[in-house]
Design an enzyme around this catalytic site. Sequence first.
Site, short mmCIF file in Angstrom:
data_model
loop_
_atom_site.label_atom_id
_atom_site.label_comp_id
_atom_site.label_asym_id
_atom_site.label_seq_id
_atom_site.Cartn_x
_atom_site.Cartn_y
_atom_site.Cartn_z
N HIS A 123 16.09 116.64 21.25
CA HIS A 123 15.14 115.15 20.77
C HIS A 123 16.39 114.29 19.88
O HIS A 123 15.64 114.22 19.13
CB HIS A 123 13.91 115.52 19.60
CG HIS A 123 12.73 116.38 20.42
ND1 HIS A 123 12.53 115.95 21.82
CD2 HIS A 123 12.22 117.47 20.37
CE1 HIS A 123 11.43 116.87 22.13
NE2 HIS A 123 11.35 117.78 21.42
N HIS A 197 6.02 113.25 19.95
CA HIS A 197 5.49 113.79 19.66
C HIS A 197 4.70 114.88 18.95
O HIS A 197 4.43 114.86 17.95
CB HIS A 197 6.67 115.01 19.01
CG HIS A 197 7.23 116.52 19.49
ND1 HIS A 197 6.23 117.12 19.24
CD2 HIS A 197 8.17 116.77 19.33
CE1 HIS A 197 6.31 118.44 19.80
NE2 HIS A 197 8.51 117.87 20.57
N GLU A 335 4.03 116.15 26.06
CA GLU A 335 5.33 114.72 26.26
C GLU A 335 6.14 114.02 26.97
O GLU A 335 6.40 115.33 27.84
CB GLU A 335 5.81 115.14 24.63
CG GLU A 335 6.10 116.29 23.40
CD GLU A 335 6.98 117.29 23.94
OE1 GLU A 335 8.43 117.77 23.53
OE2 GLU A 335 6.53 118.59 23.29
C1 BGC Z 1 10.24 121.43 22.31
C2 BGC Z 1 10.57 122.67 22.42
C3 BGC Z 1 10.90 123.12 20.43
C4 BGC Z 1 10.09 121.54 20.07
C5 BGC Z 1 9.49 121.08 18.61
C6 BGC Z 1 9.23 120.22 22.50
O1 BGC Z 1 9.44 119.16 22.71
O2 BGC Z 1 10.66 121.26 24.38
O3 BGC Z 1 11.44 123.19 22.51
O4 BGC Z 1 10.34 123.92 20.10
O5 BGC Z 1 9.88 120.27 20.53
O6 BGC Z 1 10.71 120.97 18.18
#
Ligand code: BGC
Length: 369
Positions: A123, A197, A335
Site C-alpha cells: 500500500h 480501502h 479494493e
Molecule cells: C491486503 C491485506 C492487508 C490489508 C490491510 C489488504 O489490501 O491485501 O493483506 O492486511 O489490506 O492492511
Amino acid sequence: MLFFVRAPRARNSHASGRQEPVKELFGELADGTKVHRWSLENGGTRLKVLSYGGIVQSLELPDRRGRYAGISLGFDTLGAYETSSPYFGALIGRYGNRIAKGRFALDGEEHRLPVNDGGHNLHGGPEGFDRRVWDVEEFTSGSDVGLVLRRTSPDGEMGYPGTLTAKVTYTLTGQGDWRIDYEATTDRATVVNLTSHVYWNLAGEGAGSVHDHELMVAASRYTPVDAGLVPTGELADVTGTPFDFRTPKAVGADLRRAEPQLLHAKGIDHNLVLDKGPTGEPEHIATLREPVSGRTLRIATTEPGVQLYTGNFLDGTLVGPSGGAYRQGDAVCLETQHFPDSPNRPEFPSTVLRPGETYRSATVHSFTL
Ligand code: BGC
C-alpha cells in the site's frame, strides 16, 4: 385502534435532498498539523471524509425501515487513525497492495522501496498516501455534491520515481451513489495503482461478522499467492475453489476450507481477475448484500482486478465508534485495482505511467435495498 401497514419503500423514497458540505476541524496530528472533516449528504447517503489520508470516516445508509447506520469500519479520533489504523477507509497510493521485496525495474533502472509487510512493500510503504494530509476543495454541480482531493508526491517519496501529481474526486450523486475518480500525472516514468480501502459491514460497523453477507464478483480467475501474499504469476480458474463468487454466495461459506491459499492469508486476501478486463468506463463487477437490513452495495469499476479481503487480520484490539471491538471477519474489503506486484510481472496489465500520459481510474459504489 388504527394500524398502519407500511408498504416496502424504494431506498430513495426516504432519501433526503442534497446538503451543502459542512467543514469542521477534526483534530491535530502528533506534529501539530490540523486535519479537517467534511460531512456530505445526498440521495440518502451520508459521507464523512478527513483531509488526512482522504479517509472515509463514515458512510451512513438507511435500512429497509429507514434506520441509519455507519456501514464502514473506522475510528472516532484522529489519534487512532494516526497510530493504529489498518487503512480504514483510506486512499491508497502510490501502489495498492504488494510489490515483491520492495523492488522493481523500469526502463533498465532498479528502484528500491521501503518494506513494511514481511519483506514486501504494501500500500505504498510505511508513509503512503493514507498517512498524508490532502488539499481538499468542496464542490456542487447539478444534483451532485463532492470533494476534490489533491496531493503532489515528490520525486523519490517512499522510493517511487517521479513527481506524482494526484487528484481524487469523491462525488455523492443525487441517487446517493459514491463515485471515486482518480487521476495522476508524472514527470518521470513510474508505477501507479490507486485505490480506496473501505472495510464494509452492511449490517453496521460493530454489528459483528460479515460472513452472512452475500457476495457476487464477476471473476472467473484469480491470482494465487505465495506465503508472503505475493502473486505467483498464475491466473488460476476459480471453479471449485473458495474464490468462486460468480453466483452469489455467503462471504464466510468457504473460509474454513483447509486449502493452502486460504491458510497463507488466514482467509481470502486475493486479487480476483475481473472478466470484463480494464475498461474506459466503470462496469458492474460486484454486489454485496446484507439480508437482514436489506442494504446492498453494487460496485462498478474501470479496473481489471479487485482485492477481496475478508478482514482476516482484525484481531479484536481495535474499537470502533459504536464502542465494540473489531474481530476477524467483521468486515470485507473490495479494493478495485491493477494486480498486485504488476511492476515485476510484465504479463499483467501494465501499471507504468509516463510523462505526458494521464492515469485515470474510476469506481462507483451504488446502494439499494
Ligand atoms: C491486503 C491485506 C492487508 C490489508 C490491510 C489488504 O489490501 O491485501 O493483506 O492486511 O489490506 O492492511
